[in-house]
Design a protein around this motif. Structure first.
Motif, mmCIF file in Angstrom:
data_model
loop_
_atom_site.group_PDB
_atom_site.id
_atom_site.type_symbol
_atom_site.label_atom_id
_atom_site.label_comp_id
_atom_site.label_asym_id
_atom_site.label_seq_id
_atom_site.Cartn_x
_atom_site.Cartn_y
_atom_site.Cartn_z
ATOM 1 N N ASP A 1 20.526 5.120 60.971
ATOM 2 C CA ASP A 1 19.203 4.503 60.786
ATOM 3 C C ASP A 1 18.225 5.105 61.794
ATOM 4 O OD1 ASP A 1 19.917 2.113 58.896
ATOM 5 O OD2 ASP A 1 21.438 2.096 60.463
ATOM 6 N N ALA A 2 16.940 4.929 61.503
ATOM 7 C CA ALA A 2 15.872 5.505 62.326
ATOM 8 C C ALA A 2 15.843 4.889 63.727
ATOM 9 C CB ALA A 2 14.533 5.276 61.634
ATOM 10 N N SER A 3 15.280 5.619 64.655
ATOM 11 C CA SER A 3 15.158 5.105 66.029
ATOM 12 C C SER A 3 14.126 5.903 66.797
ATOM 13 C CB SER A 3 16.496 5.216 66.756
ATOM 14 O OG SER A 3 16.319 4.979 68.138
ATOM 15 N N THR A 4 13.384 5.215 67.645
ATOM 16 C CA THR A 4 12.550 5.878 68.658
ATOM 17 C C THR A 4 13.127 5.631 70.049
ATOM 18 O OG1 THR A 4 10.542 5.758 67.336
ATOM 19 C CG2 THR A 4 10.251 5.934 69.719
ATOM 20 N N ARG A 5 13.242 4.355 70.434
ATOM 21 C CA ARG A 5 13.699 3.997 71.785
ATOM 22 C C ARG A 5 15.176 4.348 72.019
ATOM 23 N NH1 ARG A 5 9.342 1.580 70.498
ATOM 24 N NH2 ARG A 5 10.343 1.649 68.486
ATOM 25 N N THR A 6 16.022 3.965 71.093
ATOM 26 C CA THR A 6 17.462 4.085 71.331
ATOM 27 C C THR A 6 17.877 5.550 71.444
ATOM 28 O OG1 THR A 6 17.749 2.024 70.139
ATOM 29 C CG2 THR A 6 19.724 3.375 70.463
ATOM 30 N N ARG A 7 17.431 6.345 70.491
ATOM 31 C CA ARG A 7 17.802 7.755 70.538
ATOM 32 C C ARG A 7 17.316 8.406 71.832
ATOM 33 N NH1 ARG A 7 16.150 13.180 67.344
ATOM 34 N NH2 ARG A 7 17.174 14.532 68.832
ATOM 35 N N ILE B 1 27.004 4.901 68.129
ATOM 36 C CA ILE B 1 26.639 4.811 66.703
ATOM 37 C C ILE B 1 25.604 3.729 66.476
ATOM 38 C CG2 ILE B 1 27.497 4.378 64.351
ATOM 39 C CD1 ILE B 1 30.234 5.357 65.239
ATOM 40 N N ARG B 2 24.611 4.040 65.620
ATOM 41 C CA ARG B 2 23.711 3.022 65.049
ATOM 42 C C ARG B 2 23.993 2.980 63.550
ATOM 43 N NH1 ARG B 2 17.302 1.982 65.825
ATOM 44 N NH2 ARG B 2 18.200 0.892 67.592
ATOM 45 N N HIS B 3 24.379 1.808 63.072
ATOM 46 C CA HIS B 3 24.675 1.652 61.642
ATOM 47 C C HIS B 3 24.371 0.191 61.295
ATOM 48 C CE1 HIS B 3 26.330 1.859 57.742
ATOM 49 N NE2 HIS B 3 27.403 2.603 57.958
ATOM 50 N N PHE C 1 25.088 -6.837 65.899
ATOM 51 C CA PHE C 1 24.760 -6.836 67.328
ATOM 52 C C PHE C 1 23.856 -5.662 67.716
ATOM 53 C CE2 PHE C 1 29.321 -8.179 66.921
ATOM 54 C CZ PHE C 1 29.110 -9.540 67.087
ATOM 55 N N HIS C 2 23.015 -5.908 68.730
ATOM 56 C CA HIS C 2 22.264 -4.830 69.376
ATOM 57 C C HIS C 2 22.416 -5.044 70.888
ATOM 58 C CE1 HIS C 2 19.596 -1.646 70.081
ATOM 59 N NE2 HIS C 2 18.499 -2.057 69.492
ATOM 60 N N PRO C 3 23.622 -4.829 71.391
ATOM 61 C CA PRO C 3 23.902 -5.249 72.775
ATOM 62 C C PRO C 3 23.088 -4.509 73.825
ATOM 63 C CG PRO C 3 25.720 -3.917 71.915
ATOM 64 C CD PRO C 3 24.800 -4.189 70.761
ATOM 65 N N CYS C 4 22.760 -3.232 73.577
ATOM 66 C CA CYS C 4 21.996 -2.485 74.592
ATOM 67 C C CYS C 4 20.591 -3.050 74.736
ATOM 68 C CB CYS C 4 21.950 -1.003 74.219
ATOM 69 S SG CYS C 4 23.576 -0.231 74.313
ATOM 70 N N GLN C 5 20.008 -3.529 73.632
ATOM 71 C CA GLN C 5 18.686 -4.144 73.710
ATOM 72 C C GLN C 5 18.730 -5.391 74.591
ATOM 73 O OE1 GLN C 5 15.633 -3.089 72.338
ATOM 74 N NE2 GLN C 5 14.981 -4.645 73.802
ATOM 75 N N ILE C 6 19.797 -6.155 74.431
ATOM 76 C CA ILE C 6 19.884 -7.421 75.158
ATOM 77 C C ILE C 6 20.180 -7.177 76.633
ATOM 78 C CG2 ILE C 6 21.505 -9.383 75.392
ATOM 79 C CD1 ILE C 6 19.502 -8.307 72.298
ATOM 80 N N ASN D 1 13.561 -0.285 80.402
ATOM 81 C CA ASN D 1 14.861 -0.748 80.902
ATOM 82 C C ASN D 1 16.022 -0.367 79.997
ATOM 83 O OD1 ASN D 1 14.091 -1.697 83.377
ATOM 84 N ND2 ASN D 1 13.648 -3.765 82.649
ATOM 85 N N ARG D 2 15.735 -0.006 78.740
ATOM 86 C CA ARG D 2 16.796 0.526 77.880
ATOM 87 C C ARG D 2 17.437 1.740 78.565
ATOM 88 N NH1 ARG D 2 16.714 -0.334 72.389
ATOM 89 N NH2 ARG D 2 18.693 0.783 72.499
ATOM 90 N N LEU D 3 16.589 2.603 79.133
ATOM 91 C CA LEU D 3 17.088 3.816 79.797
ATOM 92 C C LEU D 3 18.037 3.450 80.937
ATOM 93 C CD1 LEU D 3 16.789 6.939 80.324
ATOM 94 C CD2 LEU D 3 14.965 6.335 81.925
ATOM 95 N N HIS E 1 9.291 -8.201 73.344
ATOM 96 C CA HIS E 1 9.598 -7.752 71.978
ATOM 97 C C HIS E 1 10.379 -6.444 72.101
ATOM 98 C CE1 HIS E 1 9.267 -6.381 67.863
ATOM 99 N NE2 HIS E 1 8.645 -7.497 67.510
ATOM 100 N N PRO E 2 11.460 -6.283 71.338
ATOM 101 C CA PRO E 2 12.254 -5.057 71.485
ATOM 102 C C PRO E 2 11.529 -3.811 70.981
ATOM 103 C CG PRO E 2 13.078 -6.400 69.656
ATOM 104 C CD PRO E 2 12.053 -7.228 70.375
ATOM 105 N N LEU E 3 10.497 -3.993 70.176
ATOM 106 C CA LEU E 3 9.762 -2.911 69.529
ATOM 107 C C LEU E 3 10.683 -2.169 68.532
ATOM 108 C CD1 LEU E 3 7.693 -1.499 72.543
ATOM 109 C CD2 LEU E 3 7.028 -3.279 70.907
ATOM 110 N N PRO E 4 10.189 -1.620 67.442
ATOM 111 C CA PRO E 4 8.770 -1.584 67.090
ATOM 112 C C PRO E 4 8.270 -2.945 66.617
ATOM 113 C CG PRO E 4 10.085 -0.668 65.302
ATOM 114 C CD PRO E 4 11.030 -0.975 66.412
HETATM 115 N N1 CP Z 1 14.378 -1.527 70.070
HETATM 116 C C1 CP Z 1 14.955 -0.469 69.438
HETATM 117 O O1 CP Z 1 16.184 -0.417 69.266
HETATM 118 O O2 CP Z 1 14.080 0.501 69.109
HETATM 119 P P1 CP Z 1 14.407 1.739 68.127
HETATM 120 O O3 CP Z 1 14.705 1.159 66.775
HETATM 121 O O4 CP Z 1 13.162 2.575 68.170
HETATM 122 O O5 CP Z 1 15.595 2.462 68.678
#
Ligand code: CP
Length: 325
Positions: free
Chosen positions: A55-61, A107-109, A138-143, A312-314, A284-287
């Motif tokens: 799936d798409a990503s800006t922050r996570t990737r 993995i993001r799925h 789950f999105h554990p890294c966001q949390i 802080n994700r980094l 907000h986790p964004l987007p």
């Molecule tokens: N918050 C978050 O996971 O952003 P992305 O979907 O851009 O990775």
């Protein structure tokens, strides 16, 4: 403790003890300071992380890939449509081969009722750590990033804080349940009182809500569910109003989008922010779907910490990779 975490998978915070999570937060804070001071932290020199994005990503990737660079290693972005996954290669073979080459698989799925099962199958077939970059549950890294942001904003003391998690109306696509589910699971374990507000059709998975209640009981924290948007804000220290799909109610996308449109007033505005404590922060986790989920006035306002949260994700992911890989 750090030695115990080498090779560990990270699919949900539920699989890690509080002590293990505290170890991660302490290292994340150290790595954040090191970066601010310009000190190199080559903890993963010569190591490789494979990052598979269904799936798409800006922050996570970008936070994972940049994090690997800053730790002296290398992150490789992989898209299933450019892998043999697109021709049907299964999770087991993919996992076994990648783990012969590198040091970690992320993995993001997010496909509902597929993603977590795929991650679990990879985890069972690899001897390198499997890191969850978001699945259907789950999105554990966001949390982790959210919790570090709370710690920073409240002087390191999080027990007794009130966190509101509110559903918002954002009808351009059906989002996963993973963020609210991960929030309600982990935050009460740190003694944070959580109020979860959503319209009835947007309930979360029943077993996750039950686990969140059990976590809260064990930690002496409160966990409440409401069907009134304002309840998430009343007297809160922090709020995370964000959208998710009615996936427990229906898997039909047009029907899901219709249900999302049914509640246009579930949108965070200044009048809602006034219901919280004076120091209440907006997260907000964004987007974010600006204008639908939240007004510009709020997300760009003085109570908003959304860019600190994204940063802080980094730091938390660098700590996660350094500890496990
Ligand atoms: N918050 C978050 O996971 O952003 P992305 O979907 O851009 O990775």
């Amino acid at each position: 403790m750090e030695a115990k975490l080498k090779g560990r998978h990270f699919i949900t915070t539920q699989d890690w003890t509080l002590e293990e999570l505290e170890t991660l937060f302490a290292l994340a804070a150290d790595l954040k300071t090191a970066r601010a001071e310009g000190r190199a932290t080559p903890l993963l020199s010569g190591k490789t992380l494979y990052m598979i994005f269904f799936d798409a990503s800006t922050r996570t990737r970008n936070s994972f890939e940049t994090g690997m660079t800053q730790l002296g290693g290398h992150g490789i972005y992989l898209s299933p449509d450019k892998m043999q996954i697109s021709h049907g290669e299964n999770a087991r073979d993919t996992a076994k081969v990648l783990s012969r080459y590198g040091d970690g698989i992320a993995i993001r799925h997010c496909a509902f009722s597929e993603g977590n099962a795929y991650l679990r199958e990879v985890a069972e077939n690899t001897d390198v750590p499997l890191l969850n970059m978001q699945c259907d549950f789950f999105h554990p890294c966001q949390i982790l990033a959210d919790y570090l942001t709370l710690k920073e904003n409240f002087g390191g003391k999080t027990r007794g804080l009130k966190l509101g998690v509110a559903w918002t109306s954002a009808p351009n696509y059906v989002r996963p349940l993973s963020v609210p589910q991960s929030l309600i699971l982990m935050m009460p374990r740190f003694g944070i009182d959580v109020t979860l507000a959503y319209p009835p059709e947007f309930k979360l998975m029943p077993e996750i809500e039950e686990q969140a209640k059990a976590n809260a009981r064990a930690a002496g924290a409160r966990f409440e569910i409401s069907h009134r948007f304002e309840d998430a804000f009343d007297g809160a220290d922090a709020v995370i109003p964000k959208s998710w799909g009615p996936l427990v109610t229906t898997r039909d996308v047009p029907e899901g989008l219709r249900l999302i449109e049914k509640y246009p007033d579930w949108r965070c505005e200044a009048k809602h922010m006034a219901l919280g404590k004076d120091r209440m922060i907006y997260m907000h986790p964004l987007p974010a779907d600006r204008g639908r989920e939240v007004t510009d006035e709020v997300i760009d306002g003085p109570q908003s910490v959304v860019y600190d949260q994204a940063e802080n994700r980094l730091h938390v992911q660098k700590a996660l990779m350094a500890l496990t890989m």
